[in-house]
Structure formats: structure tokens, C-alpha cells
Motif scaffolding. Structure first.
Motif, short mmCIF file in Angstrom:
data_model
loop_
_atom_site.label_atom_id
_atom_site.label_comp_id
_atom_site.label_asym_id
_atom_site.label_seq_id
_atom_site.Cartn_x
_atom_site.Cartn_y
_atom_site.Cartn_z
N GLN A 120 0.84 -1.21 0.00
CA GLN A 120 0.00 0.00 0.00
C GLN A 120 0.87 1.26 0.00
O GLN A 120 0.64 2.19 -0.79
N VAL A 123 2.75 1.53 -3.44
CA VAL A 123 1.87 1.94 -4.53
C VAL A 123 1.55 3.43 -4.45
O VAL A 123 1.55 4.15 -5.46
N GLN A 140 5.10 -6.93 -10.14
CA GLN A 140 3.94 -7.14 -11.01
C GLN A 140 4.31 -7.98 -12.23
O GLN A 140 3.51 -8.81 -12.68
N CYS A 146 -1.32 -7.28 -10.41
CA CYS A 146 -1.50 -5.84 -10.66
C CYS A 146 -2.21 -5.20 -9.47
O CYS A 146 -3.30 -5.62 -9.08
N GLY A 147 -1.58 -4.18 -8.90
CA GLY A 147 -2.17 -3.50 -7.75
C GLY A 147 -2.00 -4.29 -6.46
O GLY A 147 -1.28 -5.29 -6.41
N TYR A 151 -6.35 -4.73 -10.09
CA TYR A 151 -5.86 -3.61 -10.92
C TYR A 151 -6.61 -2.31 -10.68
O TYR A 151 -6.11 -1.22 -11.01
N THR A 152 -7.79 -2.35 -10.06
CA THR A 152 -8.55 -1.11 -9.82
C THR A 152 -7.91 -0.25 -8.74
O THR A 152 -8.30 0.92 -8.59
N ASP A 153 -6.95 -0.81 -7.99
CA ASP A 153 -6.28 -0.03 -6.94
C ASP A 153 -5.53 1.16 -7.51
O ASP A 153 -5.30 2.16 -6.81
N TRP A 154 -5.11 1.07 -8.77
CA TRP A 154 -4.34 2.16 -9.39
C TRP A 154 -5.19 3.37 -9.76
O TRP A 154 -4.66 4.43 -10.09
N VAL A 166 -3.09 2.14 -15.95
CA VAL A 166 -2.32 1.44 -14.91
C VAL A 166 -0.88 1.35 -15.40
O VAL A 166 -0.60 1.61 -16.58
N CYS A 170 1.67 -4.00 -15.55
CA CYS A 170 0.46 -4.78 -15.29
C CYS A 170 0.01 -5.57 -16.51
O CYS A 170 -0.84 -6.46 -16.40
N GLY A 191 -4.40 -9.40 -7.50
CA GLY A 191 -3.57 -8.45 -6.78
C GLY A 191 -2.25 -9.07 -6.34
O GLY A 191 -2.13 -10.30 -6.22
#
Length: 239
Positions: A120, A123, A140, A146-147, A151-154, A166, A170, A191
Motif C-alpha cells: 500500500q 503503490v 507485477q 497488478c495492484g 488492478y482497480t487499486d491504481w 495502470v 500490469c 492483486g
């Protein structure tokens, strides 16, 4: 004569088990180096305590390596002092390993939280720290993730916030635009926390098997060392 023959037998067994300890020490050194190399970038983005684990394995391997050499010399020369020192040091290492195993079992559920917290922070600083950026990219790429969780974490991380992109690392396909408007078809969906945790669980079995084998031989080594100590002391008393 029977006592002398028994002494030779115990002396030979202590020498053989010390050779096995020497091999175990080399194995631990190899495992520690492998862990350090394999998780080099992952350890950069996680905590300092996590990064010290492979180093600790190497240190234990080196200690066992030298203690086994010390024990071989003591058995070969039939030195009561050296054999006693060997038995004490081996007992201390065994107790430390037991304590480490208990601590590892107690804190095993915190591995995921440590990984998640470290990732965390990495990133969030992706656009600011080149070292962390390189570490995250390599994780990655190597672990096909990813993330943090996906991948939505980016979406909330600069410089990807608001432009639906991203990092290029990724991408699951070789394309210059694969990181634009990401989807499970173009980028890794899983993730990195899940990927790293799965890798650790898969490889911890090997480490546990090696540790159990070493502990078993340590107990036998302590027993035979004590027998040799008793035999040497009896020889002194007869003299």
C-alpha cells in the motif's frame, strides 16, 4: 576393549552427524540466498523486518556450518572441552529454532497484513520514489499481478488517477496501449498481495521440511555428543 570399541563407534557417529550438520548449514545458506534473490524487490517494498528474514536464515546457516566444523575437530581429537562446547552451542541453537518456530506459528496470520501494508505504501509513492517504482514494477511482472488487491487499486494513485490507466508492468499482453482502459483481458487481474502470499505458502513447505530435518539431526547430535563426553570423561578417570 568393549569400552574402547564403543568409544570409537560414538566418535564415528558424532563425526558423521557433524558432517550432516555441515551439509545442513550449507543448505540453509543456499535457501537464504535464494529467498533474498527471489523476493529482492518484494522485500524492498515491505517492512525491514521482512527483509531481514533471508539474512537471518543465512546467518543461522553460517553458525551451524562453523559449529559442525568445531564438533568434528572435537570428536576427532577426543577433546572433552571442545565436545562439551559443541553440545552446549548446538543445544542453544535448537532452543532458538524452537522459539522461532513458535513465533512463526503465532504470527503467521500477520504475514498478509505486513505485505498489504508495505505494498500500500509503495503503490501510493509509485510516482515519487524511483526505487519503489522499480520494485513494484518487477513484482507485477514476475508474479503476474497488478495492484494491491486488483488492478482497480491504481485508479486512485497518481499519475494514473482520472485517466483510466495502470502501470505498463500490469500488462498481460505485449502492446503499448495495453495499460489504457484496463480490463481482465489486457492486464493481470489478481492483486500482488494474493500472488506473494501464495508464493510464500508454496515455498514455506520446503523451508519447514529442511528445518525439521535439521532439528532432528541436532537432537541426535546432542545425544551422541553427550555419550562421547561421558566416554572421554570415563577414559580420563581410568587414567
Amino acid at each position: 576393549m568393549a569400552m574402547e570399541g564403543g568409544m570409537k563407534c560414538v566418535k564415528f557417529l558424532v563425526f558423521i552427524f557433524n558432517f550432516i550438520f555441515w551439509v545442513c548449514g550449507v543448505a540453509l545458506i543456499a535457501i537464504g540466498i535464494y529467498a533474498q534473490v527471489a523476493l529482492n524487490k518484494a522485500l524492498v517494498v515491505t517492512s525491514a523486518s521482512a527483509s531481514s528474514t533471508p539474512v537471518a536464515i543465512v546467518v543461522v546457516g553460517v553458525i551451524i556450518f562453523f559449529i559442525s566444523f568445531f564438533g568434528c575437530c572435537g570428536a576427532w581429537k577426543e577433546s572433552y572441552c571442545m565436545v562439551t562446547t559443541f553440545a552446549i552451542l548446538l543445544s542453544l541453537i535448537f532452543l532458538v529454532e524452537v522459539a522461532a518456530a513458535i513465533a512463526g506459528y503465532v504470527f503467521k496470520d500477520k504475514v498478509r497484513s505486513v505485505l498489504e501494508q508495505g505494498l500500500q505504501e509503495a503503490v501510493q509513492k509509485y510516482g515519487e520514489d524511483a526505487t519503489l517504482r522499480e520494485g513494484v514494477d518487477e513484482i507485477q511482472e514476475e508474479f503476474h499481478c497488478c495492484g494491491i488487491n486488483n488492478y482497480t487499486d491504481w485508479a486512485n494513485v497518481a499519475p494514473f488517477k482520472g485517466n483510466d490507466t495502470v502501470p505498463q508492468s500490469c500488462c498481460r499482453i505485449n502492446s503499448t496501449t495495453c495499460n489504457v482502459h484496463p480490463s481482465p483481458a489486457t492486464v493481470y487481474q489478481e492483486g500482488c498481495v494474493q500472488s506473494l502470499e501464495a508464493w510464500m505458502k508454496k515455498n514455506i513447505v520446503v523451508v519447514a521440511a529442511v528445518a525439521l530435518g535439521i532439528a532432528f539431526f541436532e537432537v541426535l547430535g546432542i545425544i551422541f555428543a553427550c555419550c562421547l563426553m561421558r566416554g572421554i570423561r570415563s577414559g580420563y578417570e581410568v587414567m
